[in-house]
Motif scaffolding. Structure first.
Motif, PDB file in Angstrom:
ATOM      1  N   VAL A   1       0.866  -1.179   0.000  1.00  0.00           N
ATOM      2  CA  VAL A   1       0.000   0.000   0.000  1.00  0.00           C
ATOM      3  C   VAL A   1       0.898   1.224   0.000  1.00  0.00           C
ATOM      4  CG1 VAL A   1      -1.724   1.318   1.283  1.00  0.00           C
ATOM      5  CG2 VAL A   1      -1.889  -1.181   1.177  1.00  0.00           C
ATOM      6  N   GLU A   2       0.660   2.121  -0.950  1.00  0.00           N
ATOM      7  CA  GLU A   2       1.391   3.386  -1.022  1.00  0.00           C
ATOM      8  C   GLU A   2       0.381   4.522  -1.108  1.00  0.00           C
ATOM      9  OE1 GLU A   2       4.213   3.225  -4.241  1.00  0.00           O
ATOM     10  OE2 GLU A   2       5.339   1.593  -3.305  1.00  0.00           O
ATOM     11  N   ASP A   3       0.812   5.714  -0.727  1.00  0.00           N
ATOM     12  CA  ASP A   3      -0.097   6.852  -0.762  1.00  0.00           C
ATOM     13  C   ASP A   3      -0.508   7.228  -2.186  1.00  0.00           C
ATOM     14  OD1 ASP A   3      -0.343   7.195   1.963  1.00  0.00           O
ATOM     15  OD2 ASP A   3       1.325   8.585   2.091  1.00  0.00           O
ATOM     16  N   ARG A   4       0.482   7.393  -3.075  1.00  0.00           N
ATOM     17  CA  ARG A   4       0.234   7.817  -4.458  1.00  0.00           C
ATOM     18  C   ARG A   4       1.260   7.178  -5.381  1.00  0.00           C
ATOM     19  NH1 ARG A   4      -1.066  14.142  -5.275  1.00  0.00           N
ATOM     20  NH2 ARG A   4      -2.649  14.349  -3.663  1.00  0.00           N
ATOM     21  N   PRO A   5       0.939   7.161  -6.680  1.00  0.00           N
ATOM     22  CA  PRO A   5       1.966   6.746  -7.650  1.00  0.00           C
ATOM     23  C   PRO A   5       3.146   7.727  -7.616  1.00  0.00           C
ATOM     24  CG  PRO A   5      -0.214   6.785  -8.662  1.00  0.00           C
ATOM     25  CD  PRO A   5      -0.360   7.404  -7.303  1.00  0.00           C
ATOM     26  N   GLU A   6       4.276   7.304  -8.146  1.00  0.00           N
ATOM     27  CA  GLU A   6       5.481   8.125  -8.137  1.00  0.00           C
ATOM     28  C   GLU A   6       5.273   9.492  -8.775  1.00  0.00           C
ATOM     29  OE1 GLU A   6       9.042   6.328  -9.619  1.00  0.00           O
ATOM     30  OE2 GLU A   6       8.797   4.561  -8.328  1.00  0.00           O
ATOM     31  N   ASP A   7       4.423   9.564  -9.808  1.00  0.00           N
ATOM     32  CA  ASP A   7       4.220  10.846 -10.486  1.00  0.00           C
ATOM     33  C   ASP A   7       3.275  11.774  -9.719  1.00  0.00           C
ATOM     34  OD1 ASP A   7       1.677   9.815 -10.952  1.00  0.00           O
ATOM     35  OD2 ASP A   7       1.875   9.800 -13.134  1.00  0.00           O
ATOM     36  N   GLY A   8       2.759  11.302  -8.577  1.00  0.00           N
ATOM     37  CA  GLY A   8       1.908  12.131  -7.733  1.00  0.00           C
ATOM     38  C   GLY A   8       0.466  12.233  -8.179  1.00  0.00           C
ATOM     39  N   SER A   9       0.121  11.567  -9.256  1.00  0.00           N
ATOM     40  CA  SER A   9      -1.238  11.662  -9.792  1.00  0.00           C
ATOM     41  C   SER A   9      -2.241  10.930  -8.908  1.00  0.00           C
ATOM     42  CB  SER A   9      -1.296  11.091 -11.211  1.00  0.00           C
ATOM     43  OG  SER A   9      -1.195   9.678 -11.161  1.00  0.00           O
ATOM     44  N   LEU A  10      -3.493  11.255  -9.112  1.00  0.00           N
ATOM     45  CA  LEU A  10      -4.579  10.573  -8.405  1.00  0.00           C
ATOM     46  C   LEU A  10      -5.405   9.720  -9.365  1.00  0.00           C
ATOM     47  CD1 LEU A  10      -5.704  13.484  -6.057  1.00  0.00           C
ATOM     48  CD2 LEU A  10      -4.414  11.449  -5.420  1.00  0.00           C
TER      49      LEU A  10
ATOM     50  N   ILE B   1      -1.408  -0.960  -4.177  1.00  0.00           N
ATOM     51  CA  ILE B   1      -2.712  -0.326  -4.036  1.00  0.00           C
ATOM     52  C   ILE B   1      -2.452   1.092  -3.504  1.00  0.00           C
ATOM     53  CG2 ILE B   1      -4.994  -0.445  -2.958  1.00  0.00           C
ATOM     54  CD1 ILE B   1      -4.344  -2.832  -4.822  1.00  0.00           C
ATOM     55  N   TYR B   2      -2.986   2.080  -4.218  1.00  0.00           N
ATOM     56  CA  TYR B   2      -2.748   3.481  -3.854  1.00  0.00           C
ATOM     57  C   TYR B   2      -3.897   4.037  -3.021  1.00  0.00           C
ATOM     58  CZ  TYR B   2       0.958   3.109  -7.298  1.00  0.00           C
ATOM     59  OH  TYR B   2       2.078   2.709  -7.987  1.00  0.00           O
ATOM     60  N   ARG B   3      -3.546   4.524  -1.834  1.00  0.00           N
ATOM     61  CA  ARG B   3      -4.532   5.000  -0.866  1.00  0.00           C
ATOM     62  C   ARG B   3      -5.222   6.289  -1.301  1.00  0.00           C
ATOM     63  NH1 ARG B   3      -4.551   8.396   3.802  1.00  0.00           N
ATOM     64  NH2 ARG B   3      -2.406   8.969   3.355  1.00  0.00           N
ATOM     65  N   GLU B   4      -4.470   7.334  -1.579  1.00  0.00           N
ATOM     66  CA  GLU B   4      -5.076   8.638  -1.852  1.00  0.00           C
ATOM     67  C   GLU B   4      -5.987   8.644  -3.080  1.00  0.00           C
ATOM     68  OE1 GLU B   4      -2.008  11.640  -1.684  1.00  0.00           O
ATOM     69  OE2 GLU B   4      -1.521  11.127   0.388  1.00  0.00           O
ATOM     70  N   PRO B   5      -5.616   7.997  -4.191  1.00  0.00           N
ATOM     71  CA  PRO B   5      -6.552   7.950  -5.314  1.00  0.00           C
ATOM     72  C   PRO B   5      -7.873   7.246  -4.957  1.00  0.00           C
ATOM     73  CG  PRO B   5      -4.352   7.463  -6.092  1.00  0.00           C
ATOM     74  CD  PRO B   5      -4.289   7.492  -4.582  1.00  0.00           C
ATOM     75  N   HIS B   6      -7.791   6.184  -4.154  1.00  0.00           N
ATOM     76  CA  HIS B   6      -9.018   5.518  -3.721  1.00  0.00           C
ATOM     77  C   HIS B   6      -9.880   6.454  -2.879  1.00  0.00           C
ATOM     78  CE1 HIS B   6      -7.345   1.592  -4.954  1.00  0.00           C
ATOM     79  NE2 HIS B   6      -8.609   1.217  -4.984  1.00  0.00           N
ATOM     80  N   LEU B   7      -9.255   7.168  -1.967  1.00  0.00           N
ATOM     81  CA  LEU B   7     -10.013   8.066  -1.091  1.00  0.00           C
ATOM     82  C   LEU B   7     -10.616   9.223  -1.870  1.00  0.00           C
ATOM     83  CD1 LEU B   7      -7.675   8.111   2.036  1.00  0.00           C
ATOM     84  CD2 LEU B   7      -9.742   6.749   1.673  1.00  0.00           C
ATOM     85  N   THR B   8      -9.938   9.674  -2.912  1.00  0.00           N
ATOM     86  CA  THR B   8     -10.461  10.742  -3.766  1.00  0.00           C
ATOM     87  C   THR B   8     -11.651  10.247  -4.583  1.00  0.00           C
ATOM     88  OG1 THR B   8      -8.284  11.773  -3.901  1.00  0.00           O
ATOM     89  CG2 THR B   8      -9.865  12.356  -5.617  1.00  0.00           C
ATOM     90  N   GLU B   9     -11.578   8.999  -5.023  1.00  0.00           N
ATOM     91  CA  GLU B   9     -12.599   8.407  -5.885  1.00  0.00           C
ATOM     92  C   GLU B   9     -13.888   8.058  -5.134  1.00  0.00           C
ATOM     93  OE1 GLU B   9     -13.784   6.608  -9.593  1.00  0.00           O
ATOM     94  OE2 GLU B   9     -11.923   7.674  -9.211  1.00  0.00           O
TER      95      GLU B   9
END
Length: 115
Positions: free
Chosen positions: A34-43, A71-79
């Motif tokens: 589990v990571e916060d975001r992809p390396e490019d910082g995108s959501l 699995i990226y945490r912040e994009p999931h939370l945004t979605e």
């Protein structure tokens, strides 16, 4: 939606535990991260399979670094807007990335309704 990293990781583990045995029993040399975001910082990206699919493992053997399913945490939370929607989206993302491990591409996933 907000959820700290520990709670999100627990949700991912819970959803992974709920997947059918025949889907996860074949996972060989794969780690879930589990990571916060992809390396490019995108959501835009919810998950990533980083490895060599089973269908391409002709010379694969001992000593290979494990494949990773991220699995990226912040994009999931945004979605997502609710806990139930988040669980469903994490479940779908896990299935999607595990499918890539088995060599199922995005076109096949679209046909199956998982992409």
């Amino acid at each position: 939606m907000e959820m700290d990293a520990d709670a999100f990781e627990k949700l991912v583990v819970d959803e992974l535990d709920r997947l059918p045995d025949d889907m996860v029993d074949g996972l060989d040399n794969v780690v879930f991260v589990v990571e916060d975001r992809p390396e490019d910082g995108s959501l835009d990206l919810l998950g990533l399979y980083d490895g060599l699919a089973l269908t391409e493992r002709g010379g694969y053997g001992m000593g290979e670094l494990p494949d990773r399913i991220v699995i990226y945490r912040e994009p999931h939370l945004t979605e997502c807007e609710s806990d139930e929607e988040l669980r469903d989206e994490v479940h779908t993302t896990l299935v999607h990335e595990i499918a890539h491990f088995y060599g199922i591409d995005d076109d096949q996933l679209h046909e199956l309704g998982w992409a």
